[in-house]
Design an enzyme around this catalytic site. Structure first.
Site, mmCIF file in Angstrom:
data_model
loop_
_atom_site.group_PDB
_atom_site.id
_atom_site.type_symbol
_atom_site.label_atom_id
_atom_site.label_comp_id
_atom_site.label_asym_id
_atom_site.label_seq_id
_atom_site.Cartn_x
_atom_site.Cartn_y
_atom_site.Cartn_z
ATOM 1 C CD GLU B 50 -1.742 -2.326 1.691
ATOM 2 O OE1 GLU B 50 -0.546 -2.553 2.015
ATOM 3 O OE2 GLU B 50 -2.646 -3.162 1.838
ATOM 4 C CG PHE B 112 -10.292 -8.901 11.609
ATOM 5 C CD1 PHE B 112 -9.053 -9.298 12.100
ATOM 6 C CD2 PHE B 112 -10.527 -8.991 10.248
ATOM 7 C CE1 PHE B 112 -8.072 -9.761 11.239
ATOM 8 C CE2 PHE B 112 -9.541 -9.462 9.391
ATOM 9 C CZ PHE B 112 -8.317 -9.854 9.881
ATOM 10 C CD GLN B 113 -7.740 -6.797 8.042
ATOM 11 O OE1 GLN B 113 -8.563 -6.522 7.184
ATOM 12 N NE2 GLN B 113 -6.583 -7.383 7.774
ATOM 13 C CE LYS B 162 -17.249 -6.103 3.720
ATOM 14 N NZ LYS B 162 -16.531 -7.333 4.064
ATOM 15 C CG MET B 473 22.597 12.068 3.506
ATOM 16 S SD MET B 473 23.818 13.214 2.846
ATOM 17 C CE MET B 473 22.944 13.882 1.437
HETATM 18 C C1 LIG Z 1 12.392 5.695 5.398
HETATM 19 C C2 LIG Z 1 13.669 6.342 5.767
HETATM 20 N N1 LIG Z 1 14.456 5.794 6.712
HETATM 21 C C3 LIG Z 1 15.631 6.371 7.039
HETATM 22 C C4 LIG Z 1 16.024 7.536 6.438
HETATM 23 C C5 LIG Z 1 17.352 8.189 6.842
HETATM 24 N N2 LIG Z 1 18.260 8.214 5.693
HETATM 25 C C6 LIG Z 1 18.438 9.316 4.928
HETATM 26 S S1 LIG Z 1 19.486 9.071 3.668
HETATM 27 C C7 LIG Z 1 19.786 7.488 4.142
HETATM 28 C C8 LIG Z 1 20.734 6.613 3.364
HETATM 29 C C9 LIG Z 1 20.217 6.238 2.038
HETATM 30 O O1 LIG Z 1 21.069 5.286 1.476
HETATM 31 P P1 LIG Z 1 21.053 4.996 -0.077
HETATM 32 O O2 LIG Z 1 19.651 4.815 -0.535
HETATM 33 O O3 LIG Z 1 22.000 3.894 -0.388
HETATM 34 O O4 LIG Z 1 21.530 6.368 -0.705
HETATM 35 P P2 LIG Z 1 22.995 7.036 -0.696
HETATM 36 O O5 LIG Z 1 22.973 8.083 0.348
HETATM 37 O O6 LIG Z 1 23.977 5.965 -0.417
HETATM 38 O O7 LIG Z 1 23.116 7.622 -2.061
HETATM 39 C C10 LIG Z 1 19.062 7.173 5.287
HETATM 40 C C11 LIG Z 1 19.120 5.876 5.974
HETATM 41 C C12 LIG Z 1 15.152 8.088 5.497
HETATM 42 N N3 LIG Z 1 15.420 9.249 4.875
HETATM 43 N N4 LIG Z 1 13.996 7.469 5.160
#
Ligand SMILES: Cc1ncc(C[n+]2csc(CCOP(=O)(O)OP(=O)(O)O)c2C)c(N)n1
Ligand SMILES: [Mg+2]
Lengths: 159, 569
Positions: B50, B112-113, B162, B473
């Site tokens: 979803e 439920f749900q 529903k 990042m």
């Molecule tokens: C759902 C979610 N969880 C955690 C984060 C924190 N976060 C920001 S950037 C990042 C790393 C992303 O890694 P990747 O997709 O490999 O991209 P890169 O920075 O290596 O290009 C994280 C964990 C986020 N933005 N969104």
């Protein structure tokens, strides 16, 4: 840092009568960590709207943001940040019957109130007045050993 | 006409002109799915989660400007949709999500749900409805679409019990909406607009600060016209990439935490900020007390609550950017563009001093190179979506965006897993365009099940995985601010991305040289299948410039200077 003045504020919010509208208004305060000191709600006669009166504290900037955010809520029709207002609050106080009833009655009279109910063990006094006067009344009532105090929260109307 | 509540939902979707609905069925919404089966006014795409349905509807909305629609069941179906709602909410994306709910009689019984969908979604929707009677259903549906697209747009949830979907009643879809308490301001106060124009004429160092609101308002042409007419330089936020066009000489670049030197210096030295549809986000302003310290501020925004929220504004204008610029343009007929020559010269020197650059390599693919190369290969034709991380920032910095709605990313919430499903929505809206999700080895796994959706429905989007074997990042912050303690960010353990794509009915490419890169991109564009392009990049590349969180915009960590500067074209 500029001094942040946390003043007492009274806001009226006129809303469409919908089931979740009060939740929307209060959630907005909760989500931002703002406190609500008192809250009253009642339908506006002959309309499909309700009037919410909120008492809160905050600096000018915070209040500006609150009123704008309130206004953004879809069912909010009008937001009034009160400046020149008439405000009233009501309080009910329960005293043991053993206290001096005529003293209590005199005290109530001094605050434009009276005895609302007398039972077998308790007497209930009522006062409706400006919030400051209600506070004074409550202070004065302390010496008669009140066992329960219920305040209504403020209602206000702009002059 | 007499019909069931389920039919009403479908009729409303058709009446609103929606061609594609993304969703996932379940108990509480089954009657609606039964009607979807019987109708042919719109297609339904079954995502495999979803969250992906809501992001796909969001991508559809961002690519078209129209309201995206997603449909989910109660309980877990709805809770899975929440991240999608929040993502759309933070970026003001028009969307209607329809969720099933347990029958009215069971509401409040821990059925439920059952979950309190309106309660949970209140802070991440523009508005939401729990339908209580069949009679109010047509009006609520009409209002939901209206609220989603009007004023400052946003997602709206309609939670339908529903039993209401089964009940039969009279249906006539209202032609108009009347919500006395909701009247968005579009026009902009004339007096304020005149004053703002006077300020522009007397400024020496004015700067256009362009935000995502310009895209939402479809005001890009007007903004370009205003810039052209006045010759005032411009900076774009992450959400506004493409508004000015990469070839526009007046565009300095993106500002903020990963903005380029000239943009951030311009904001630090300007004497008049002219803000259109931007909201002074902390990732843009850096330290507030140093932000545009010498400037007066004109702030045009359709949302009054944005104005004065973070910075004090000298010329507040509540209104639609389009309407406001339409009024400004004739008032600027007598502006003398030469007035700002000296200012533009200064900024040009800043850009020459520290252009957007990186050190390329012959041994390994640099992520910035990959993005510039994609830009050269597909450029203006493509729609680029992205996930969240370094790859997102590099895409924003280095891709030559030339039109609004070409760049689709989760700016406000920063939702990893957004890019792939959003690409599906964008591709469905624009099948003729090449759609590329620039993603990371972390993010892509957060909605990788959409490989199956894309393969089944033949939605050939390209997932360009810039694979640094890191949550890059976060790793970058650990390098700078946590003494290189790489706590839980090493993604050395990897799936076989090529095989993964193939196992789901897509194509996989393993790419580690520039030649392979070109060949893979060329091949992927010609294919009518979804693909994973697993591009090995160097592991320790940093996104620069960088303003450390909370620092002043002019205090940037800058990239190393090189002999052969590779400039951002
Ligand atoms: C759902 C979610 N969880 C955690 C984060 C924190 N976060 C920001 S950037 C990042 C790393 C992303 O890694 P990747 O997709 O490999 O991209 P890169 O920075 O290596 O290009 C994280 C964990 C986020 N933005 N969104
Ligand atoms: Mg990575």
């Amino acid at each position: 840092m500029p001094k942040i003045l946390k003043e007492r504020r009274v806001i009226s919010v006129v809303v469409m009568n919908e089931s979740s509208v009060l939740a929307r208004v209060t959630a907005l305060f909760a989500a931002r960590g703002y406190n609500i000191a008192s809250l009253t709600v009642a339908p506006i006669p002959n309309s499909d709207m309700s009037h919410i009166t909120l008492e809160t504290n905050g600096g000018v900037k915070v209040m500006e943001q609150i009123t704008k955010q309130l206004h953004k809520l879809i069912p909010v029709y009008k937001v009034i940040e009160h400046e020149e207002m008439v405000e009233k609050e009501m309080v009910l106080i329960k005293f043991p019957i053993a206290e001096n009833l005529s003293d209590i009655a005199a005290l109530c009279a001094a605050y434009n109130g009276g005895i609302a109910n007398v039972g077998k063990e308790m007497v209930i006094a009522q006062v409706a007045d400006e919030p400051k006067r209600v506070r004074h009344f409550i202070e004065a009532a302390q010496r008669y050993n009140p066992c329960e105090i219920v305040r209504s929260g403020v209602v206000a109307i702009e002059r | 006409m007499q019909m069931s509540g389920a039919q009403m939902v479908c009729e409303a979707i058709i009446a609103e002109g929606v061609k594609t609905v993304f969703g996932y069925p379940g108990g509480a919404i089954m009657h609606v799915y039964d009607e979807i089966y019987k109708q042919n006014g719109f297609e339904h795409i079954l995502n495999r989660h979803e969250q992906a349905s809501v992001h796909a509807a969001d991508g559809y909305a961002r690519a078209t400007g129209e309201v995206g629609v997603a449909m989910v069941t109660s309980g877990p179906g709805f809770t899975n949709a929440v991240t999608g709602l929040a993502t759309a909410y933070m970026d003001s994306i028009p969307m209607v999500v329809i969720s099933g709910q347990v029958p009215l009689s069971l509401i409040g019984t821990d059925g439920f749900q059952e979950i309190d969908a309106v309660g949970i979604s209140r802070p991440c929707t523009k508005h939401n409805f729990l339908v209580r009677t069949l009679e109010e259903l047509p009006r609520i549906l009409k209002e939901a679409f209206y609220i989603a697209r009007s004023g400052r747009p946003g997602p709206v949830l309609v939670d339908v019990p529903k039993d209401i979907t089964v009940e039969i009643g009279e249906f006539s879809y209202p032609d108009s909406v009347n919500i006395p308490s909701y009247k968005p301001t579009y026009k902009g106060n004339n007096r304020q607009i005149e004053k703002a124009v006077e300020a522009i004429k007397s400024a020496k160092k004015p700067l256009l600060y362009i935000g995502g609101g310009v895209v939402l308002s479809n005001a890009s042409d007007l903004v370009r016209e205003l810039a052209e007419k006045t010759q005032i330089p411009a900076v774009e936020t992450l959400m506004a990439r493409g508004v000015m066009g990469s070839k526009n000489p007046l565009l300095l670049g993106m500002l903020g935490m990963h903005g380029n030197y000239a943009s951030n210096m311009a904001m630090s030295e300007t004497d008049l900020v002219i803000s259109f549809g931007a909201r002074f986000d902390d990732r843009v302003t850096g330290k507030l007390s140093e932000f545009a310290k010498y400037a007066d501020i004109i702030h045009v925004d359709i949302d009054a609550a944005n104005i004065g929220k973070l910075v004090d504004v000298d010329y507040p204008i509540v209104g639609d950017v389009t309407k406001v610029i339409e009024k400004m343009l004739p008032l600027l007929d007598d502006v003398n563009p030469d007035r700002y020559n000296a200012w533009r010269e200064i900024l040009k020197r800043y850009d020459d001093l520290h252009p957007q650059s990186y050190v390329d390599s012959d041994e390994v693919i640099k992520p910035q190179w990959a993005i510039e190369r994609i830009g050269e290969l597909v450029g203006e034709d493509a729609i680029i979506t992205s996930d969240v991380g370094q790859h997102q920032m590099w895409a924003a910095q280095h891709y030559p965006f030339d039109r609004p709605r070409q760049w689709i990313n989760s700016g406000g919430l920063g939702t990893m897993g957004f890019g792939f499903p959003a690409a599906l929505g964008a591709k469905r809206a624009h099948p003729e365009k090449t759609v590329i999700n620039i993603t990371g080895d972390g993010s892509i796994l957060m909605n990788m099940q959409e490989l199956v959706t894309a393969a089944e429905y033949k939605i050939p989007v390209i997932n360009l995985i810039l694979n640094n074997h890191f949550l890059g990042m976060v790793r970058q912050w650990q390098t700078f601010f946590y003494e290189k303690r790489y706590s839980e960010t090493d993604l050395s353990f990897q799936p076989n991305f090529k095989a993964l794509a193939e196992a789901c009915g897509g194509i996989g490419y393993d790419v580690s040289t520039k030649e392979e890169f070109d060949a893979a991109v060329k091949d992927a564009i010609e294919q009518d299948k979804v693909c994973f392009m697993n591009v090995q990049t160097n592991r320790f590349e940093d996104v620069l410039p960088m303003v450390p969180a909370g620092g002043a915009l002019f205090n940037m960590m800058l990239p190393q200077k090189t002999e052969s500067k590779k400039e951002n074209s």
